[in-house]
Design an enzyme around this catalytic site. Sequence first.
Site, PDB file in Angstrom:
ATOM      1  N   SER A  67       0.834  -1.209   0.000  1.00  0.00           N
ATOM      2  CA  SER A  67       0.000   0.000   0.000  1.00  0.00           C
ATOM      3  C   SER A  67       0.873   1.265   0.000  1.00  0.00           C
ATOM      4  O   SER A  67       1.674   1.431  -0.921  1.00  0.00           O
ATOM      5  CB  SER A  67      -0.940  -0.060   1.219  1.00  0.00           C
ATOM      6  OG  SER A  67      -1.956   0.898   1.115  1.00  0.00           O
ATOM      7  N   HIS A 114      -4.976  -1.436  -3.703  1.00  0.00           N
ATOM      8  CA  HIS A 114      -6.321  -1.834  -3.241  1.00  0.00           C
ATOM      9  C   HIS A 114      -7.368  -1.600  -4.334  1.00  0.00           C
ATOM     10  O   HIS A 114      -8.473  -1.117  -4.049  1.00  0.00           O
ATOM     11  CB  HIS A 114      -6.744  -1.048  -1.990  1.00  0.00           C
ATOM     12  CG  HIS A 114      -5.737  -1.026  -0.881  1.00  0.00           C
ATOM     13  ND1 HIS A 114      -5.197  -2.173  -0.344  1.00  0.00           N
ATOM     14  CD2 HIS A 114      -5.195   0.016  -0.190  1.00  0.00           C
ATOM     15  CE1 HIS A 114      -4.357  -1.830   0.632  1.00  0.00           C
ATOM     16  NE2 HIS A 114      -4.326  -0.526   0.735  1.00  0.00           N
TER      17      HIS A 114
END
Lengths: 291, 267
Positions: A151, A185
Site C-alpha cells: 500500500s 487496493h
Amino acid sequence: MSHPPTGAETPLARRVIFAMGGGGFTMEPSNPLLDDYVLTLGVERVRASPGGGLHAHEPRILFLPTASGDTNAQINAFHARFADRHCVAEHLSLFRLRDLRRSLAETVLSQDILYVGGGSMRNLLAIWRAHNLDRLLIRAWREGIVLAGISAGAMCWFQGGITRSSGPPEPLAGLGLLAGSLTVHADGEPERLPVWLAAVREGRLPGGWSLDDGVGLLFRGEQMKRVVSSRPGASAQRVDAIAGELVRHRLTPELLGAPVAGGPLATIDDDVRELRAVHRMRRGIAREPGS
Amino acid sequence: MGRQSPPSRTPQIVALGGGGFSMEKSSSVLDDYVLSLTGCERPRVCFLPTASGDADHYIVRFYRRFAPTCDASHVSLFRRDQGTSGVEDDLASHLLAQDLIYVGGGNVVSMLGAWRAYGLDDILRSAWRAGVVLCGPSAGSLCWFAEALSAFHGAPQRVRGLGLLPYSNCVHYDAEPARRHEYHRFVGDGMRPGFAADDGVALHFRGTLLERAVASRPGASAYRVEPAGRAVAEFPLDVTHLATSRSPDTDGASADAAYARRVGVAA
C-alpha cells in the site's frame, strides 16, 4: 555479528523492489504466501553476497511501520508472521527511537530486506525526510537490499501514487526509484481507481500499475519482471495515456504456491525457536514492542 | 461555535519539562494552570498527539482529563483516511477556533516532519499570534523553540523547532544524569542560550518573554543556560510550587464514551 555497511553498489539489474497492492501479514494474517515470497528475495540476496555459500546467514528483515504511526497492531502482526521463519526479524519505530541501539544508518544498511507497512503515504514520506531516512533507503536499494512494501509502503518507491492521507483519494509524489505510478487496493478500495485514471489521463501522474489486494509486482532494476498473487482471481493492470487516451493492459498474476517442506522457507523447529528466543532476549528485543 | 477570540489576546506558550496528564496521575496541577490562562469557563482544547504516532491510549487519557470540563477534540494526522481523525473539517479553522492547543510528547523530529506535510507549522504560528494558548510536555515543549536538544534518539541531537520562542530548550533535565552535560556541551558549541526544565516544571511565556516558572512538585527546578566566555553558565529560575488541588475525579467511562463519539467508533 552484524556486518557493517559496505557501501558497495550493486549493478542496477540486481536492485530489487517488491510492491504489493494489499495483503501480507497486516491484511492476510492466515495467508503467508506474499510474505514468504519476500523472504525468498532476501535469501536470494544473501546467497549472491560474498560468503553467501554454505554458511550463509538467514536473511535479516526490518519492518518500518512509519505510515501507521508505528501502531502496536502492525508491529505485533509483523513479529507474529516472521518470528518462526528462517530470518532475523526486527522493526524500526521512528516514534520510539529510544529503543534503537545502533544508528539509523547501521540499522538500515545491515539488513537484507526492508519491509514498509501501509498507512498514510504523506506522513510516511514526511517523517522519513525529517529523519533523512529517505536518502538511506535509496542507498539501501543501490546496495542491493530488497525493498518491499504494501500500500503506502509500495507506492512510495514510484514517481507517484494515490493517497487517502487527507481523506479523499489524491495523487502524491513518491521517492521516484521506479518510473511510473502505482495505485493499490484496486478491488478493496475502488474509489482510488477513478482518481488515478484521471490523473494519468491528464498527465498529473505518469502511466503505471493498478494492483488488487494480494498482488505484488517484482522489479529488478527499473524493469517489472513478475506479477504474483496470493489469491486466485486477483488482478492487475498497466495503464498509459497515449495522446490523451487511456490504454489499459490487463496483467494476469502467477498464483504463488506454498513453500516446499524442508526448503529454505519451512518453519523452524522447536530447538531453533528456543535458541532464538534466548538470542532475542540478549539483544534486548524480546520486550513487548511499543512499551 | 461562532465565539470570536478577543483580538487583543497576548500570545502565550507553556512549555513543560515533563508532566501534565500524560505523566502525572492524580494531580495534574500543571494542566489546571494552563487551563486558567485561557480565561474561559469551558475552554475549547484540542490535542495534537502527532509525536506519539497518534497513540490511541494517549488520546483516551487526554479525553479522560479534559472532556469533563472542556470542549475537547483532537487532530490525528494518521487516521484521516478512516474517518477517525477526530476533526474532519478544515484543520486551520478548527485550530484557530481553540482556546488551548495541547501538544503531546513523543518524537519531536517525526512530529515536525508530519506537521510540515500538512502546513500545521504555519497554522500553529497563526494560532499563537491570535492568542490561542499553546502548551505541551517534552516534544510538546521543544517544538516551540528555535532550537532544541532532542535526546529521544540514541545520540542527543540538535533539532530546529518552529522558532516561536527565540531560545533553545532542554526537557526532562533531572531525569537522566547525562542530560545537563549534553545541553551544556551543545550551548558551548554554539547552540543559542535557552531554558532547561525538570519533569514537573512549566515555563510560561507571554509573547517571547518568560513570565513565570511553576512546578507540580517541590524541589523541581528550571534554569537559564547561556554561554559565558569559554564556559557555560547556568542560572536557576524562581520556580513557584503550585498547591496541590485534587483534580476532579473524572468519570472515566463517560470520557471514553465522549472519545468514542469523537472518533466515530462504537463505544
